[in-house]
Design a protein around this motif. Sequence first.
Motif, PDB file in Angstrom:
ATOM      1  N   GLY A   1       0.814  -1.202   0.000  1.00  0.00           N
ATOM      2  CA  GLY A   1       0.000   0.000   0.000  1.00  0.00           C
ATOM      3  C   GLY A   1       0.850   1.256   0.000  1.00  0.00           C
ATOM      4  N   THR A   2       0.239   2.366  -0.357  1.00  0.00           N
ATOM      5  CA  THR A   2       0.976   3.624  -0.333  1.00  0.00           C
ATOM      6  C   THR A   2       1.371   4.020   1.090  1.00  0.00           C
ATOM      7  OG1 THR A   2      -1.115   4.861  -0.361  1.00  0.00           O
ATOM      8  CG2 THR A   2      -0.066   4.449  -2.478  1.00  0.00           C
ATOM      9  N   SER A   3       0.703   3.430   2.091  1.00  0.00           N
ATOM     10  CA  SER A   3       1.106   3.624   3.494  1.00  0.00           C
ATOM     11  C   SER A   3       2.541   3.196   3.726  1.00  0.00           C
ATOM     12  CB  SER A   3       0.206   2.796   4.424  1.00  0.00           C
ATOM     13  OG  SER A   3      -0.884   3.520   4.902  1.00  0.00           O
ATOM     14  N   MET A   4       2.974   2.156   3.021  1.00  0.00           N
ATOM     15  CA  MET A   4       4.313   1.617   3.231  1.00  0.00           C
ATOM     16  C   MET A   4       5.367   2.376   2.420  1.00  0.00           C
ATOM     17  SD  MET A   4       3.704  -0.682   5.438  1.00  0.00           S
ATOM     18  CE  MET A   4       2.157   0.006   6.057  1.00  0.00           C
ATOM     19  N   ALA A   5       4.943   3.063   1.379  1.00  0.00           N
ATOM     20  CA  ALA A   5       5.880   3.851   0.562  1.00  0.00           C
ATOM     21  C   ALA A   5       6.177   5.205   1.205  1.00  0.00           C
ATOM     22  CB  ALA A   5       5.305   4.045  -0.838  1.00  0.00           C
ATOM     23  N   ALA A   6       5.173   5.801   1.836  1.00  0.00           N
ATOM     24  CA  ALA A   6       5.340   7.141   2.405  1.00  0.00           C
ATOM     25  C   ALA A   6       6.499   7.250   3.400  1.00  0.00           C
ATOM     26  CB  ALA A   6       4.030   7.599   3.061  1.00  0.00           C
ATOM     27  N   PRO A   7       6.671   6.292   4.345  1.00  0.00           N
ATOM     28  CA  PRO A   7       7.766   6.452   5.318  1.00  0.00           C
ATOM     29  C   PRO A   7       9.157   6.404   4.692  1.00  0.00           C
ATOM     30  CG  PRO A   7       6.655   4.325   5.601  1.00  0.00           C
ATOM     31  CD  PRO A   7       5.806   5.147   4.688  1.00  0.00           C
ATOM     32  N   ILE A   8       9.296   5.807   3.515  1.00  0.00           N
ATOM     33  CA  ILE A   8      10.601   5.820   2.845  1.00  0.00           C
ATOM     34  C   ILE A   8      10.963   7.251   2.458  1.00  0.00           C
ATOM     35  CG2 ILE A   8      11.838   5.110   0.743  1.00  0.00           C
ATOM     36  CD1 ILE A   8      10.333   2.454   0.900  1.00  0.00           C
ATOM     37  N   ILE A   9      10.003   7.968   1.882  1.00  0.00           N
ATOM     38  CA  ILE A   9      10.266   9.357   1.501  1.00  0.00           C
ATOM     39  C   ILE A   9      10.408  10.233   2.741  1.00  0.00           C
ATOM     40  CG2 ILE A   9       9.430  11.318   0.160  1.00  0.00           C
ATOM     41  CD1 ILE A   9      10.253   8.824  -1.467  1.00  0.00           C
TER      42      ILE A   9
END
Length: 451
Positions: free
Chosen positions: A400-408
């Motif tokens: 999910g995009t939830s998991m991509a956001a913390p990388i940025i």
Amino acid sequence: MTNVTFLAIFLMLITAFNCYGQIAIPSQVARPITPIIEKLPGELSRIRETVKTPVDTTLANASSLLDKASDPLYALPDAITIKQSNGTAALKEIKTPDGFLAIEKEWVLVAKEADIKALSDPDIQVVEKHYLQAIGQWMYTLRITANLEKLSAIRDSLPAELQQQLTRNYVYLSQTSNPVDTSRRQMDSAPLLTSSSHSPSAELAKPDVKTCSLASRVGMIDTPIFESHEAFAHIDVTQKNFLSKPLTNNTVHGTAVAGILAQRLASNSLIFNASVFYERSQVSQGATLANLLEGLNYLAEQNVDAINMSLSGPENEVLRLALASIDKQDIQVIAAAGNNGPAAPAAYPAAYLSTIAVTAVDSEHQIYRWANQGSYIDFSAPGVSVETAHPTLRTSRESGTSMAAPIITACYACALRHRAHRGEALTSLIEASIDMGEEGRDAVFGYGLLP
């Protein structure tokens, strides 16, 4: 993208930025950064305008995206009644006329203390009130029992400014895929739209170094974190609960998001978590607007470098104003782009001008099939079947995009620590991103991928 341009970006990723500056400085506890100047530099506004410039190339082909979508688009879940741990009803969700979830008969007013007098009416009861120091306003949670006709008349009688500051107590949802929906789960790794032929291979684009060399202060709005997990041994986690009633919540989503942050943060980094979600089901979490505002206020008071918001919901003027106030304090908000499908409308808070919006790609750098698309997308990052911390298992794979956001979020926090200048930190993310999809910035991948 030309070969020369790609080579320049690739060499910069390996030798200069690698998503994280690699300056050999001993780790120290992350203290708040003192801004170099009191106000944001003029170039930051220019960067923001560039980041949010409408993208027509991909949007012009929206019909072709729908042709490729063989599965039904995501729809909001049904409204439910949330019960306390003792079994009594605590919150009753409703579907509003605009199709979003909200708490029945609850409204939120953010205003000066004297302004509440304008809402003096037998059908209006103040349930809670809190002073939001970071925003410089009072927040009132109201129970309004008036019918819609009377409510409309009351609202129309308010000054124009107050009309904008009175809104429903909307519900915002976490942005991970639903593991119970097996058909959707099997397709999480199946791309809806692949990157074009000029995109680099997965092996070539992947940076050599994942972790930052300088400690950061990062905030997050989420569920509670299972902070005794070994993934957090090298950092410090501080949490505060903002649920006013004893509601059931679980630690899966917050632990997963914090786990991804922890993978990329230096030793002695600090994570401040505002726990605002209540459990709707084993795989769905909801947060009210009132609790979001309290959580944002708390994180701003901690002088964090950035705030991660792996959630989405409706556009809302009260939330926009709160985020704009936090933005003026040099705190960058990074949000999940949404998992509502490529033809869905923009998701908020990701689509606000002050926010960096993050979409998800799989291990082959192909777009997550359920990710929102639109001119507000800024960056893409891994978010399909990513391994991260789990409260009962050692690790689990989440999508999910939830998991991509913390990388940025981690990338930005690290860049800020190396540059101590917000405009330069944002510019470095743009320069370090790897162009994907349509050449240049597009509505699917944004500026590009930060692996």
